[in-house]
Design a protein around this motif. Structure first.
Motif, PDB file in Angstrom:
ATOM      1  N   LYS A   1      36.360  33.375  38.219  1.00  0.00           N
ATOM      2  CA  LYS A   1      35.459  34.490  37.920  1.00  0.00           C
ATOM      3  C   LYS A   1      34.010  33.971  37.809  1.00  0.00           C
ATOM      4  O   LYS A   1      33.078  34.519  38.383  1.00  0.00           O
ATOM      5  N   PHE A   2      33.845  32.875  37.053  1.00  0.00           N
ATOM      6  CA  PHE A   2      32.517  32.326  36.790  1.00  0.00           C
ATOM      7  C   PHE A   2      31.824  31.909  38.089  1.00  0.00           C
ATOM      8  O   PHE A   2      30.647  32.181  38.294  1.00  0.00           O
ATOM      9  N   PHE A   3      32.593  31.248  38.969  1.00  0.00           N
ATOM     10  CA  PHE A   3      31.990  30.769  40.219  1.00  0.00           C
ATOM     11  C   PHE A   3      32.062  31.793  41.338  1.00  0.00           C
ATOM     12  O   PHE A   3      31.657  31.521  42.454  1.00  0.00           O
ATOM     13  N   GLY A   4      32.614  32.969  41.060  1.00  0.00           N
ATOM     14  CA  GLY A   4      32.627  34.043  42.050  1.00  0.00           C
ATOM     15  C   GLY A   4      33.661  33.814  43.132  1.00  0.00           C
ATOM     16  O   GLY A   4      33.346  33.917  44.325  1.00  0.00           O
ATOM     17  N   GLY A   5      34.868  33.453  42.721  1.00  0.00           N
ATOM     18  CA  GLY A   5      35.940  33.316  43.713  1.00  0.00           C
ATOM     19  C   GLY A   5      36.394  31.878  43.839  1.00  0.00           C
ATOM     20  O   GLY A   5      35.871  30.987  43.169  1.00  0.00           O
TER      21      GLY A   5
ATOM     22  N   ILE B   1      32.692  30.801  27.561  1.00  0.00           N
ATOM     23  CA  ILE B   1      31.971  31.775  28.382  1.00  0.00           C
ATOM     24  C   ILE B   1      32.979  32.751  28.977  1.00  0.00           C
ATOM     25  O   ILE B   1      34.076  32.354  29.382  1.00  0.00           O
ATOM     26  N   PHE B   2      32.637  34.019  28.996  1.00  0.00           N
ATOM     27  CA  PHE B   2      33.527  35.008  29.623  1.00  0.00           C
ATOM     28  C   PHE B   2      32.656  36.064  30.311  1.00  0.00           C
ATOM     29  O   PHE B   2      31.439  36.144  30.076  1.00  0.00           O
ATOM     30  N   GLY B   3      33.264  36.845  31.176  1.00  0.00           N
ATOM     31  CA  GLY B   3      32.579  37.994  31.778  1.00  0.00           C
ATOM     32  C   GLY B   3      31.271  37.662  32.467  1.00  0.00           C
ATOM     33  O   GLY B   3      30.390  38.506  32.562  1.00  0.00           O
ATOM     34  N   THR B   4      31.132  36.427  32.917  1.00  0.00           N
ATOM     35  CA  THR B   4      29.869  36.003  33.520  1.00  0.00           C
ATOM     36  C   THR B   4      30.149  35.427  34.897  1.00  0.00           C
ATOM     37  O   THR B   4      31.101  34.671  35.065  1.00  0.00           O
ATOM     38  N   GLU B   5      29.329  35.816  35.862  1.00  0.00           N
ATOM     39  CA  GLU B   5      29.521  35.299  37.210  1.00  0.00           C
ATOM     40  C   GLU B   5      28.208  34.751  37.764  1.00  0.00           C
ATOM     41  O   GLU B   5      27.173  35.416  37.674  1.00  0.00           O
TER      42      GLU B   5
END
Length: 478
Positions: free
Chosen positions: A411-415, A471-475
């Motif tokens: 999620k953080f790194f966008g895939g 960290i959560f919900g962050t991309e």
DNA sequence: TTGGGG
């Protein structure tokens, strides 16, 4: 005869003034009138009368003898740089208690001495003083007088003159004054700040100071020294502040650590109470991207009252501050992170550190100053989905370690990325510039990013000791 | 007596 009469007229009614002083001042001179400071210096050893503005207020301390002593710096038009006045008294209450720098002091029968430079000595046996407010006012009576102070017929007129001079020459304004927001490395400057905490260990002192502004965001070396990045510290002090002290720190603005191994005599007052102070002739440098103040041999600390012009000015600025977000991030943070936690309000890292509950969620605006791992070879391991990434987040108020949990990595790194894409994203996050024709740039400057962070504990029995951030919900966007 | 910046 007439000259003697004139002298008598100008002479304040101070019955016990010693005749020897008049002799020392030279025949024919009316010694018992107020002298401009510059003129008084021409008569070392003589007892003189001075009417001057207080430019610096020292702390009352016990002398090495039996007395208490206090040093003030006073200035007038003839000597704007001022001169140091040393007071002695067998009781602190007998020393002048100056409400604000810029207040006016009348000094009777003080003695000029020369020890490498000129000083004024207040002798408790025959000197006297009176203190007046420095601000323009119709009030002409002193707010404190020593015993044996007898006002002269010149007091009111001189007070008015001095107040007028002060209105155009405020004593607080110094060209070498800097705020935390405008710190520069390797320059000597004055800092007007609130001293929040003092720590002592083995003759090393740390002053925790604050002026409501943010220190500038540091630039880091671009060539990644992986070890240095991974070991990037959260704070400069060896022992972190105990939680009860940390919780007294303000949530906005930087708390600068000022180090010294010199004994500063004002330290007693600063440990006992929270004061505003002027740190004079201090220097600063960055260590691991954190600003560090240093008190050297020529540095001094001067206590300031809440009424002091410089302090009032700082407090007004703080009260009028509209932006709680890091000043350096304005006008807008770079948009490289996409944040889900829209509902959450903005919180500084210090606000979270001092939050009363261990467990909470917040949205914050930070820079990623370090990552572990950060070596390309180890970053590849993140792709296996079985490792977590530890980021060192920084805002002007604090640094924290925040983990990107293995389940949140994608999620953080966008895939699910290729190794190359991952390294590119990490470089962007750390502010590492891409190479261009000019070669590798020398500095990296991590961008400001919005981040959702949650605070939790690993151990119910030691909630604060086992506190972690995730960290959560962050991309990270491309 | 003590104490002290340019």
């Amino acid at each position: 005869m007439e000259e003697a009469a004139a002298r008598e007229r100008k002479r304040p009614r101070e019955g016990d003034a010693a005749p020897s002083a008049a002799a020392a001042a030279g025949a024919g001179k009316a010694q018992y009138v107020y002298l401009p400071v510059a003129d008084a210096l021409k008569a070392p050893g003589a007892r003189v009368f001075l009417f001057a503005a207080v430019s610096e207020i020292g702390a009352a301390v016990r002398s090495r003898g039996t007395d208490f002593t206090l040093t003030l710096r006073v200035a007038d038009q003839s000597r704007p740089a001022g001169i140091s006045v040393t007071f002695f008294a067998d009781n602190v209450a007998l020393l002048p208690c100056v409400k604000a720098s810029g207040d006016v002091i009348s000094l009777h029968n003080v003695v000029i001495t020369m020890h490498g430079e000129f000083f004024v000595t207040f002798n408790k046996k025959f000197s006297s003083f009176a203190l007046f407010e420095g601000k323009v006012s119709t009030e002409c009576s002193p707010y404190q007088t020593s015993t044996k102070y007898y006002g002269t017929q010149y007091d009111n007129e001189l007070l008015t003159q001095m107040r007028t001079w002060l209105a155009y020459n405020p004593p607080g304004l110094k060209d070498l004054e800097l705020q935390l927001r405008s710190l520069k490395s390797d320059t000597t400057f004055d800092l007007v700040c609130k001293v929040l905490h003092v720590y002592e260990n083995n003759g090393e002192w740390i002053f925790y100071v604050w002026d409501g502004t943010d220190t500038p965001a540091a630039e880091f070396q671009a060539i990644l020294d992986a070890e240095a990045v991974e070991s990037s510290p959260l704070h400069l002090e060896g022992v972190p502040l105990p939680r009860e002290v940390l919780c007294t720190m303000p949530c906005v603005g930087t708390v600068l650590r000022v180090f010294t191994n010199r004994y500063i005599k004002e330290v007693f007052h600063l440990q006992k109470n929270i004061y505003w102070a002027r740190f004079c002739n201090i220097t600063c440098k960055q260590e691991f991207g954190i600003w560090k103040g240093i008190l050297g041999p020529s540095s001094r600390v001067r206590l300031l009252s809440h009424e002091d012009g410089s302090v009032v000015d700082r407090m007004n600025r703080i009260a009028n501050q509209v932006h709680r977000q890091p000043m350096a991030s304005l006008p807008g943070a770079s948009n490289i992170a996409d944040v889900e936690y829209e509902a959450a309000g903005y919180t500084t890292l210090m606000e979270s550190l001092t939050h009363e509950q261990v467990t909470h969620k917040f949205k914050t605006l930070v820079r990623v100053v370090a990552a572990y791992p950060c070596r390309a070879s180890e970053l590849r391991l993140l792709l296996t989905g079985s490792y977590c990434l530890r980021l060192t987040l920084e805002d002007p108020t604090a640094r924290i370690h925040a983990y990107v949990h293995k389940d949140d990595g994608a999620k953080f790194f966008g895939g699910f990325l290729t190794a190359e894409a991952l390294i590119k994203k990490m470089n962007k996050l750390l502010g590492i510039p891409e190479e261009d024709e000019e070669g590798t740039p020398l500095t990296r400057n991590p961008p400001w990013i919005w981040c959702c962070v949650k605070s939790y504990r690993l151990d119910k029995n030691d909630p604060w000791g086992s506190r972690r951030y995730r960290i959560f919900g962050t991309e990270i966007r491309d």
